[in-house]
Structures are given as structure tokens and as C-alpha cells.
Motif scaffolding. Structure first.
Motif, short mmCIF file in Angstrom:
data_model
loop_
_atom_site.label_atom_id
_atom_site.label_comp_id
_atom_site.label_asym_id
_atom_site.label_seq_id
_atom_site.Cartn_x
_atom_site.Cartn_y
_atom_site.Cartn_z
N GLU A 54 0.83 -1.21 0.00
CA GLU A 54 0.00 0.00 0.00
C GLU A 54 0.87 1.26 0.00
O GLU A 54 0.57 2.24 -0.69
N LEU A 55 1.94 1.19 0.76
CA LEU A 55 2.88 2.33 0.79
C LEU A 55 3.44 2.60 -0.61
O LEU A 55 3.49 3.75 -1.06
N VAL A 56 3.82 1.54 -1.30
CA VAL A 56 4.35 1.70 -2.65
C VAL A 56 3.26 2.28 -3.56
O VAL A 56 3.49 3.22 -4.32
N THR A 206 14.39 12.10 -10.91
CA THR A 206 15.20 11.46 -9.88
C THR A 206 14.59 11.83 -8.53
O THR A 206 13.96 12.89 -8.39
N GLY A 207 14.78 10.97 -7.54
CA GLY A 207 14.12 11.22 -6.26
C GLY A 207 14.95 12.02 -5.27
O GLY A 207 14.42 12.57 -4.31
N LEU A 212 13.51 15.63 -2.76
CA LEU A 212 13.93 15.50 -1.36
C LEU A 212 13.83 14.08 -0.79
O LEU A 212 13.73 13.89 0.43
N GLY A 213 13.84 13.10 -1.67
CA GLY A 213 13.90 11.71 -1.23
C GLY A 213 15.35 11.26 -1.12
O GLY A 213 16.27 12.05 -1.36
N PRO A 214 15.56 9.99 -0.80
CA PRO A 214 16.94 9.49 -0.68
C PRO A 214 17.55 9.12 -2.03
O PRO A 214 16.82 8.96 -3.02
N THR A 215 18.85 8.95 -2.06
CA THR A 215 19.51 8.45 -3.28
C THR A 215 18.99 7.03 -3.55
O THR A 215 18.52 6.34 -2.64
N GLY A 216 19.11 6.61 -4.81
CA GLY A 216 18.61 5.28 -5.18
C GLY A 216 17.14 5.29 -5.56
O GLY A 216 16.52 4.23 -5.67
N THR A 217 16.56 6.50 -5.72
CA THR A 217 15.15 6.57 -6.13
C THR A 217 15.00 7.45 -7.37
O THR A 217 15.81 8.34 -7.63
N GLY A 218 13.96 7.17 -8.11
CA GLY A 218 13.65 7.94 -9.31
C GLY A 218 12.59 7.19 -10.07
O GLY A 218 12.00 6.23 -9.55
N GLY A 219 12.33 7.61 -11.31
CA GLY A 219 11.33 6.88 -12.07
C GLY A 219 10.87 7.59 -13.31
O GLY A 219 11.48 8.58 -13.77
N LEU A 220 9.78 7.05 -13.86
CA LEU A 220 9.17 7.59 -15.08
C LEU A 220 7.69 7.80 -14.83
O LEU A 220 7.09 7.02 -14.07
N ALA A 255 11.27 -4.59 -12.53
CA ALA A 255 11.60 -6.01 -12.33
C ALA A 255 12.36 -6.13 -11.02
O ALA A 255 13.24 -5.32 -10.73
N GLY A 256 12.00 -7.10 -10.21
CA GLY A 256 12.71 -7.31 -8.94
C GLY A 256 12.08 -6.55 -7.79
O GLY A 256 11.10 -5.82 -7.95
N THR A 257 12.68 -6.71 -6.63
CA THR A 257 12.14 -6.12 -5.40
C THR A 257 12.26 -4.60 -5.41
O THR A 257 13.31 -4.05 -5.75
N ALA A 258 11.17 -3.95 -5.03
CA ALA A 258 11.16 -2.48 -5.02
C ALA A 258 12.03 -1.94 -3.88
O ALA A 258 12.27 -2.63 -2.88
N ASN A 259 12.48 -0.70 -4.05
CA ASN A 259 13.27 -0.01 -3.02
C ASN A 259 12.31 0.59 -1.99
O ASN A 259 11.97 1.76 -2.03
N VAL A 260 11.85 -0.26 -1.06
CA VAL A 260 10.79 0.17 -0.13
C VAL A 260 11.24 1.33 0.76
O VAL A 260 10.50 2.29 0.99
N LEU A 261 12.48 1.26 1.23
CA LEU A 261 12.99 2.34 2.08
C LEU A 261 13.00 3.66 1.30
O LEU A 261 12.54 4.70 1.79
N GLY A 262 13.50 3.60 0.08
CA GLY A 262 13.57 4.81 -0.75
C GLY A 262 12.19 5.33 -1.10
O GLY A 262 11.94 6.54 -1.07
N ILE A 263 11.28 4.42 -1.42
CA ILE A 263 9.92 4.83 -1.78
C ILE A 263 9.22 5.44 -0.57
O ILE A 263 8.50 6.44 -0.70
#
Ligand SMILES: Cc1ncc(COP(=O)(O)O)c(C=O)c1O
Length: 392
Positions: A54-56, A206-207, A212-220, A255-263
Motif C-alpha cells: 500500500e505504501l508503494v 530522480t528522487g 527530497l527523497g533518498p539516493t537510489g530513487t527515481g522513475g518515469l 523487475a525485482g524487489t522495489a526499493n521500499v525504504l527509498g519509496i
């Protein structure tokens, strides 16, 4: 590794690289939530997994809406803007296609296009900026050919801060049925973006900068009706018996496990941005930036590159000091004054070639949401002293 280093003594003016520090409440809330719900989302039906899922989803929804998108599932998470741009560019072009981009781009656009040009028979045209670091949309339109499939443009320059007329470029692309990908690495989170109003087919963000999110986040955000081919494949947590990667969004591009901490960080950062207001953050940054740019503009031997206009601008500037290598100026700022800057070509070699600042590049200073007037004043004094030494 010495983790006792006191980062508070640093005058951080490298916010175009990543904003720093991040809001304390974002860091606290993301680690709290990750500590309590940090399991693999969307994989199972137990409660923890449902909350993580749900958070994602809520973060997808918040970010899609933030960019004017109506379909949360078309908000795709990636590792950063580079990752997102690779997904978009490689997923939209095929051998024989023609693509258009600009000299203002970052290597995260230039290199994927160059690889497709060298290895996959994609033709690429690079449009120079016209004046003041701004690209003329008609210069892009003049290069349209029957085989043109894609235009990729930078929204905000990480070298000189110019904000490109994306909506006008988008309108010209739409008239011809050409896809527009926008690199919003520098603008997302501080300049309003509406994918529908700006005719953006695919927005890459980029996140860890102004969002103002952490590194390792971004998207389309992939607008409705736009189909980006998947270029990587793997587990999605659903339809595991299917032999091929799923076509539906967001699975298609994730593909693969989402970056839950970053999200989680992006989710709480959205709340921070909503409370403070991105217009207010921009006003704050530009007020400090105007003070900085005006003062640097009066220093003998110092050249401001690209533009000094405050219109269509992010709080990012590039300068050189006569007789000084930019790398040396950056070292002096760091070692003698604790001022964090970025020197060299800033991963954007073509704009430096056009400005005549290649190969040594410039010194870049970039203001962020956490800067205060005292940071800017300290940097002004430091640059004044360094430039005065160079003149002697
Ligand atoms: C204009 C621009 N595009 C793309 C990127 C790449 O962003 P990331 O490092 O998050 O992949 C940057 C980062 O500096 C940038 O400034």
C-alpha cells in the motif's frame, strides 16, 4: 572510515548533485516505517506485505498526481534518473529510427543515445541552444524527418540552470506524432510539471534532488497511450507461471524487489513538499541565488557562463576565474572555506563545448531548500578572496 566528520561545518552549495541535508522528518519517518513494514511488497497476502504494498501504491499515486498524471500504475519506479532515462530511450527507439536531442543534455541522455547510434543504427541529431542557454523549439522542429520517433530534452540544466520551453517543444512533437521524453532530474520537486499540459509523453525524474527523497530513487511517468518496450525482465511477484515479462504497467518496466525504504522516503518527502509548498521553496532558493549571482557578477576576473537571466532559471550557476583551473578553485573553496561546489564538466560535456568552457569546465554553485543567506554570503566572500589572489 571516519564517520565522526562534522557535516554541519560544510557550506553546502552542491544541491544540483543532490539536495543536502534532507528534511529530518523525512529521514525519521522513512526509517520508522521501514523498520516496521520493510518486507517485500506485492509478493504475499500477509498483513505486513499488504501495508508495504500500500505504501508503494500510495507513493505511485502521490507522484503521478504531482506530475499531473491520472494513472498511478503508469508511475514506474527506477533507481535514479539515469536508470529511468535508459528505460525510456531504449524502450522507445528501434534500429532505423531518428532521434533529436540538445547540447544541454546530461550524459544520462547523451550516452544511451550514442550507444544506440553506434550499436543499433539509430540516427541522432543534436540541437545547440540558441541563446542564453535556451533551445529554440523551432530549431528542433526543423530537424523532424519521416523517421523521427523521439525527441529527448532536458527540462532544467544542471550546468547553468536554464529551464527549457518544454511545452512548446511538446506541442511541435505532438503535431507530428513524435514522442517527447523529458529529463526532469533538476526540476522535479521545485518547478511545477504537468505532463498533459506540457505534452510530455515520458517524464524521467530522480528522487534525491528537489523531490527530497533518498539516493537510489527515481522513475518515469509514462503518459496514457504511450508504450515503452521493456528492456529488462524478471520477477514481478504476480503471474509467476508466465514465461515472459508482463506487459501491464507498472510491472512492464519494473523487475525485482522495489526499493521500499527509498519509496517510503519519497512518500514522506511529498508530504514535506506539500506542507512547505514548492512555489515557496523556489522563491526561497531564487532569492538566495539572485544575491549570489549578483555579487559574483561584480568580481574582477570572474566570468559567469551561459546566462545571468533569472527568468526560466533554476538556482544553478557556472563560473570560471581568469588564470585559475576550475578544479583548483573548487579545491580552495573546499579546503580553505568549507564550501562544497562541483567542478569540471558536470556530466554534460556538450554544453561546455558550446559555451567554450571544455575541457576544463567550470565551478558550479547550486542553492537548495536548506540553504540560508549566511551560506551564500560565506561563498561570496570565499570566491572574492580566491579571485583576488588570482588577479595579484
Ligand atoms: C540534468 C540531469 N539529468 C540526469 C541526471 C542523472 O540523475 P541521477 O544521478 O539521479 O541518475 C542528473 C544528475 O545530476 C542531471 O542533473
Amino acid at each position: 572510515m571516519d564517520l565522526s566528520f562534522d557535516s554541519r561545518k560544510i557550506i553546502y552549495l552542491d544541491n544540483a548533485a543532490t539536495t543536502f541535508p534532507k528534511p529530518k522528518e523525512v529521514l525519521e519517518r522513512m526509517t520508522d516505517v521501514y523498520g516496521r513494514f520493510g518486507v517485500n511488497p506485492g509478493r504475499s497476502g500477509y498483513d505486513l506485505c499488504m501495508v508495504a504494498g500500500e505504501l508503494v501504491y500510495e507513493t505511485r499515486k502521490a507522484l503521478a498526481a504531482f506530475f499531473g498524471g491520472t494513472k498511478p500504475e503508469r508511475l514506474v519506479f527506477a533507481a535514479n534518473a539515469t536508470d529511468a532515462l535508459n528505460l525510456a530511450i531504449q524502450g522507445l527507439l528501434e534500429p532505423g529510427d531518428h532521434a533529436i536531442t540538445t547540447t544541454v543534455e546530461h550524459n544520462s541522455v547523451i550516452r544511451p543515445l550514442n550507444h544506440l547510434k553506434r550499436d543499433r543504427r539509430v540516427a541522432v541529431d543534436v540541437v545547440p541552444f540558441a541563446r542564453d542557454g535556451l533551445v529554440d523549439p523551432d530549431d528542433i522542429a526543423r530537424r523532424f524527418r519521416p523517421s523521427t520517433k523521439l525527441v529527448v530534452v532536458n527540462h532544467g540544466s544542471n550546468v547553468i540552470g536554464t529551464i527549457q520551453p518544454v511545452a512548446e517543444i511538446g506541442r511541435r512533437c505532438r503535431e507530428r506524432g513524435i514522442r517527447l521524453v523529458v529529463d526532469a532530474a533538476q526540476t522535479a520537486g521545485v518547478i511545477p510539471i504537468d505532463v498533459a499540459a506540457m505534452c510530455i509523453d515520458v517524464l524521467a525524474f530522480t528522487g534525491h534532488k528537489s523531490l527530497l527523497g533518498p539516493t537510489g530513487t527515481g522513475g518515469l511517468y509514462v503518459s496514457e497511450g504511450v508504450e515503452v518496450r521493456h528492456t529488462r525482465f524478471g520477477g514481478t511477484g504476480v503471474h509467476s507461471a508466465h514465461p515472459y515479462h508482463l506487459d501491464e504497467y507498472p510491472y512492464r518496466l519494473e523487475a525485482g524487489t522495489a526499493n521500499v525504504l527509498g519509496i517510503a522516503g519519497l512518500f514522506f518527502a511529498q508530504q514535506y513538499l506539500a506542507a512547505r509548498g514548492i512555489g515557496e521553496i523556489y522563491r526561497h532558493e531564487m532569492e538566495l541565488f539572485a544575491r549570489l549571482q549578483t555579487a559574483l557578477g561584480t568580481i574582477e576576473g570572474l566570468t559567469l557562463h551561459g546566462t545571468t537571466s533569472l527568468a526560466h532559471r533554476l538556482p544553478v550557476l557556472s563560473f570560471t576565474v581568469a588564470g585559475r583551473d576550475p578544479a583548483d578553485v573548487g579545491s580552495l573553496l573546499d579546503v580553505d572555506y568549507n564550501v562544497a561546489s562541483r567542478t569540471g564538466l558536470q556530466c554534460a560535456p556538450l554544453i561546455h563545448e558550446q559555451m567554450g568552457t571544455a575541457p576544463r569546465g567550470t565551478v558550479r554553485l547550486s542553492v537548495g531548500p536548506m540553504n540560508a543567506e549566511s551560506d551564500v554570503d560565506a561563498a561570496i566572500t570565499a570566491v572574492q578572496e580566491i579571485a583576488a589572489e588570482a588577479v595579484v
